[in-house]
Design a protein around this motif. Structure first.
Motif, PDB file in Angstrom:
ATOM      1  N   THR A 174      -8.302   1.850  -3.948  1.00 46.63           N
ATOM      2  CA  THR A 174      -7.093   2.266  -4.662  1.00 46.63           C
ATOM      3  C   THR A 174      -7.455   3.343  -5.668  1.00 46.63           C
ATOM      4  N   ARG A 230      -1.682  -1.125  -3.949  1.00 47.34           N
ATOM      5  CA  ARG A 230      -2.716  -0.090  -3.897  1.00 47.34           C
ATOM      6  C   ARG A 230      -2.073   1.281  -3.694  1.00 47.34           C
ATOM      7  N   SER A 258       0.841  -1.195   0.000  1.00 47.31           N
ATOM      8  CA  SER A 258       0.000   0.000   0.000  1.00 47.31           C
ATOM      9  C   SER A 258       0.873   1.240   0.000  1.00 47.31           C
ATOM     10  N   TYR A 291      -9.843  -2.883  -0.754  1.00 48.08           N
ATOM     11  CA  TYR A 291     -10.523  -2.629  -2.035  1.00 48.08           C
ATOM     12  C   TYR A 291     -10.512  -1.150  -2.410  1.00 48.08           C
ATOM     13  N   ALA A 304      -1.985  -1.895 -10.106  1.00 49.54           N
ATOM     14  CA  ALA A 304      -3.069  -2.733  -9.565  1.00 49.54           C
ATOM     15  C   ALA A 304      -2.828  -4.216  -9.801  1.00 49.54           C
ATOM     16  N   ASP A 305      -2.312  -4.567 -10.980  1.00 48.04           N
ATOM     17  CA  ASP A 305      -2.108  -5.987 -11.273  1.00 48.04           C
ATOM     18  C   ASP A 305      -0.924  -6.583 -10.516  1.00 48.04           C
ATOM     19  N   ALA A 339      -1.986   4.007  -9.366  1.00 49.11           N
ATOM     20  CA  ALA A 339      -2.927   2.976  -8.925  1.00 49.11           C
ATOM     21  C   ALA A 339      -3.323   2.074 -10.087  1.00 49.11           C
TER      22      ALA A 339
END
Length: 244
Positions: free
Chosen positions: A231, A174, A133, A229, A169-170, A165
């Motif tokens: 981002t 985040r 994060s 959840y 993401a993949d 972000a």
């Protein structure tokens, strides 16, 4: 509580102010923290106070080589990094007529370029940790107008957060931005901004300046798995200023 149990965090500008508050909060929640700051004496003293779960590294956040060294120290001391808080920043209350090019570039380097460098440097480490994060500290002036230079860079942090972000993401990373209002830190006590801030504070709907801990509580949430959840989003802690 242990909301960050087993997490490794790097926090920039952590020797004082909001950064120090974030470091204290993270350690109280089970994290191991790298205090990264250009203020060597203050940073080292804070790390010693916080104990074995803290270490200090001198970081000029505008320098890519410094970033590589900071991430390497974090990995060698604690392990791959799960959390990055890009907190370092400066303000400067000058009109567009009075601000020099050197003034402007200094703000851009510290408030904006450092965030890019930090995200770039930490990504390989977070991949080793199977995700992480990143919390970028912007400002309410990343949402509404304010001082030239400061506002520009804080809007840029908001944009970089969204772009990063999507890009990360993949990889399980985040990226979110936090937008504080007027917070009780050394920054607002600067001679060139103190009077402006005190006058501005009269217009806060909550009728007070916030404590650093109130921002730290939000940063903690975003650093933890509780925000799994979230981002590419901005989170505001401004006492209602931007709601007016």
């Amino acid at each position: 509580m242990n909301r960050l149990n087993g997490k490794i965090a790097v926090i920039t500008g952590a020797a004082q102010g909001m950064g120090e508050s974030h470091a204290r909060k993270f350690i109280s929640e089970g994290a191991k923290v790298v205090i990264a700051d250009i203020l060597e004496e203050k940073g080292q003293a804070l790390a010693e106070k916080l104990g074995e779960n803290a270490t200090f590294t001198k970081l000029d956040a505008t320098n890519a080589d410094n970033w590589e060294s900071a991430i390497t120290k974090a990995e060698n001391t604690f392990g791959p990094v799960n959390i990055l808080v890009n907190n370092a920043g400066i303000s400067m209350s000058k009109s567009i007529e009075d601000m020099t090019e050197d003034d402007y570039r200094k703000i851009v380097d510290i408030n904006q370029v450092s965030v890019f460098l930090g995200m770039k440097a930490v990504t390989p480490s977070m991949k080793k940790a199977d995700g992480g994060s990143i919390v970028n500290i912007s400002s309410m002036n990343g949402l509404v107008g304010g001082a030239i230079g400061y506002t520009d860079t804080k809007f840029a942090v908001r944009g970089m957060t969204k772009a990063a972000a999507l890009s990360l993401a993949d990889k399980g990373i985040r990226v979110n931005s936090v937008h504080p209002g007027v917070i009780e830190t050394p920054m607002i006590a600067q001679a060139d901004s103190k009077d402006t801030i005190q006058e501005f504070a009269k217009h806060i709907p909550n009728k007070r300046v916030a404590k650093p801990e109130e921002v730290s509580n939000l940063v903690l949430f975003l650093a933890s798995d509780e925000s799994s959840y979230s981002t590419g989003s901005e989170f505001v802690v401004d006492g209602g200023l931007t709601a007016q």
